[in-house]
Motif scaffolding. Structure first.
Motif, short mmCIF file in Angstrom:
data_model
loop_
_atom_site.label_atom_id
_atom_site.label_comp_id
_atom_site.label_asym_id
_atom_site.label_seq_id
_atom_site.Cartn_x
_atom_site.Cartn_y
_atom_site.Cartn_z
N CYS A 10 12.64 3.65 -6.32
CA CYS A 10 11.31 3.71 -5.71
C CYS A 10 10.42 4.60 -6.54
O CYS A 10 10.84 5.68 -6.98
CB CYS A 10 11.40 4.25 -4.28
SG CYS A 10 9.79 4.36 -3.45
N CYS A 63 5.17 0.59 2.98
CA CYS A 63 6.38 -0.05 2.49
C CYS A 63 7.58 0.50 3.25
O CYS A 63 7.99 1.65 3.05
CB CYS A 63 6.56 0.20 0.99
SG CYS A 63 8.06 -0.56 0.31
N CYS A 105 11.88 0.02 -8.03
CA CYS A 105 11.30 -0.54 -6.81
C CYS A 105 12.40 -1.22 -6.00
O CYS A 105 13.38 -1.72 -6.57
CB CYS A 105 10.20 -1.55 -7.14
SG CYS A 105 9.39 -2.26 -5.68
N SER A 140 11.27 -3.01 -2.93
CA SER A 140 10.54 -3.83 -1.95
C SER A 140 10.98 -5.28 -2.01
O SER A 140 11.20 -5.84 -3.08
CB SER A 140 9.04 -3.74 -2.20
OG SER A 140 8.35 -4.61 -1.33
N ASP A 161 9.04 -7.51 -0.33
CA ASP A 161 7.81 -8.23 0.01
C ASP A 161 7.33 -9.06 -1.18
O ASP A 161 7.72 -8.81 -2.33
CB ASP A 161 6.72 -7.26 0.44
CG ASP A 161 7.01 -6.62 1.78
OD1 ASP A 161 7.73 -7.25 2.58
OD2 ASP A 161 6.53 -5.50 2.02
N VAL A 184 3.05 -6.49 -1.42
CA VAL A 184 3.45 -5.30 -2.19
C VAL A 184 2.22 -4.51 -2.59
O VAL A 184 2.16 -3.28 -2.42
CB VAL A 184 4.26 -5.70 -3.44
CG1 VAL A 184 4.47 -4.49 -4.35
CG2 VAL A 184 5.61 -6.28 -3.04
N ALA A 244 0.64 -2.42 -0.03
CA ALA A 244 1.42 -1.26 0.40
C ALA A 244 1.58 -0.20 -0.68
O ALA A 244 1.64 0.99 -0.40
CB ALA A 244 2.80 -1.69 0.88
N CYS A 245 1.64 -0.65 -1.95
CA CYS A 245 1.93 0.30 -3.04
C CYS A 245 1.46 -0.29 -4.37
O CYS A 245 1.71 -1.45 -4.66
CB CYS A 245 3.44 0.58 -3.09
SG CYS A 245 3.96 1.70 -4.40
N GLY A 291 4.68 -1.25 -7.20
CA GLY A 291 5.80 -2.05 -6.70
C GLY A 291 6.00 -3.33 -7.48
O GLY A 291 5.07 -3.84 -8.11
#
Length: 265
Positions: free
Chosen positions: A107, A140, A201, A203, A205, A210, A213-214, A217
């Motif tokens: 992450c 996320c 990462c 995620s 999504d 993505v 949210a970030c 990502g």
């Protein structure tokens, strides 16, 4: 009291003592636990952290497994190659080469890149936040919550929360895996210490979600998969994963990644 009574009392006490002593010796022989000298010698070489990173219940469990041939001599992640060599000498076998592994946090959603969806006021613990609606403050739900449950779990001061995301100190990390077992999102994995490129990462999504949210990502574009000549990158759902055994560290995947989440370590 007469001298006869005194002598008789002494005799009785002596006889009772002798009988009790005999019974204790007999019971000791009957119920004694045989000690495996090889196991004891192996246990003496193990560091005694009882971290469980070897997959056995503490150092005693690992020593027993190694002595029985159920675990390799270099199974202790904390002791590493030096301890493995000493145990190999005890067993009378050639020391096996061990690949040092360290923890890696999948992450990069720190306070500058990950967006919040709410003001979380619950218990500052990742595991506690993972079981409440919303799963913490960050958009996320698969990302690092930043409350430091992994930091608490680490016995070696090798992981800290920096700017809202956990970061591993590779020099201090011994690869015991305690942090990985603690993380409710499964963000932390063990990888070879000499790994050159990583996907930062976790995620699952799709691209648009993505980005909402970030900004750091994986968008699941598969450009890295198409670029790799060695078949070292694949997609796990919507996130890229590097097979470190196949990776040749050419860096082409990182060059092509539009999100810049494939990074050189």
């Amino acid at each position: 009291m007469s001298i006869t009574a005194i002598l008789l009392t002494a005799l009785i006490v002596g006889v009772v003592g002798a009988v009790v002593g005999f019974l204790l010796v007999t019971a000791g022989e009957k119920f004694k636990v045989e000690t495996d000298e090889k196991e004891a010698a192996i246990r003496a070489e193990l560091p005694g952290n009882n971290c469980g990173g070897c997959g056995y219940p503490g150092c005693d469990g690992l020593a027993a497994a190694i002595a029985k041939g159920e675990a390799p001599a270099n199974a202790c992640p904390v002791g590493g190659a030096p301890v493995g060599a000493k145990i190999s000498a005890i067993l009378g076998v050639e020391a096996e080469a061990a690949v040092k592994k360290v923890a890696f946090v999948r992450c990069s959603g720190d306070c500058d890149t990950a967006l919040d969806k709410c003001n979380y006021v619950g218990i500052k613990d990742c595991r506690a936040a993972a079981v409440v609606p919303g799963r913490g403050a960050k958009h996320c739900v698969k990302g690092c919550k930043g409350f430091g449950s992994c930091v608490t779990a680490c016995q070696f001061d090798a992981i800290h929360v920096v700017n809202g995301v956990a970061v591993v100190d590779r020099e201090k990390c011994v690869g015991c895996g305690k942090c990985a077992a603690t993380c409710p999102n499964g963000l932390i994995v063990l990888i070879p210490a000499d790994a050159k490129y990583v996907v930062q990462c976790n995620s699952q999504d799709k691209g648009k979600a993505v980005r909402e949210a970030c900004s750091a990502g994986c968008i699941g574009c598969t450009a890295c998969v198409k670029q790799c000549e060695f078949g070292a990158i694949s997609m796990n759902g919507n996130v890229a994963v590097i097979d470190q055994e196949k990776c040749q560290a050419c860096g082409k995947c990182a060059e092509k990644c539009p999100a810049k989440i494939i990074r050189k370590r």
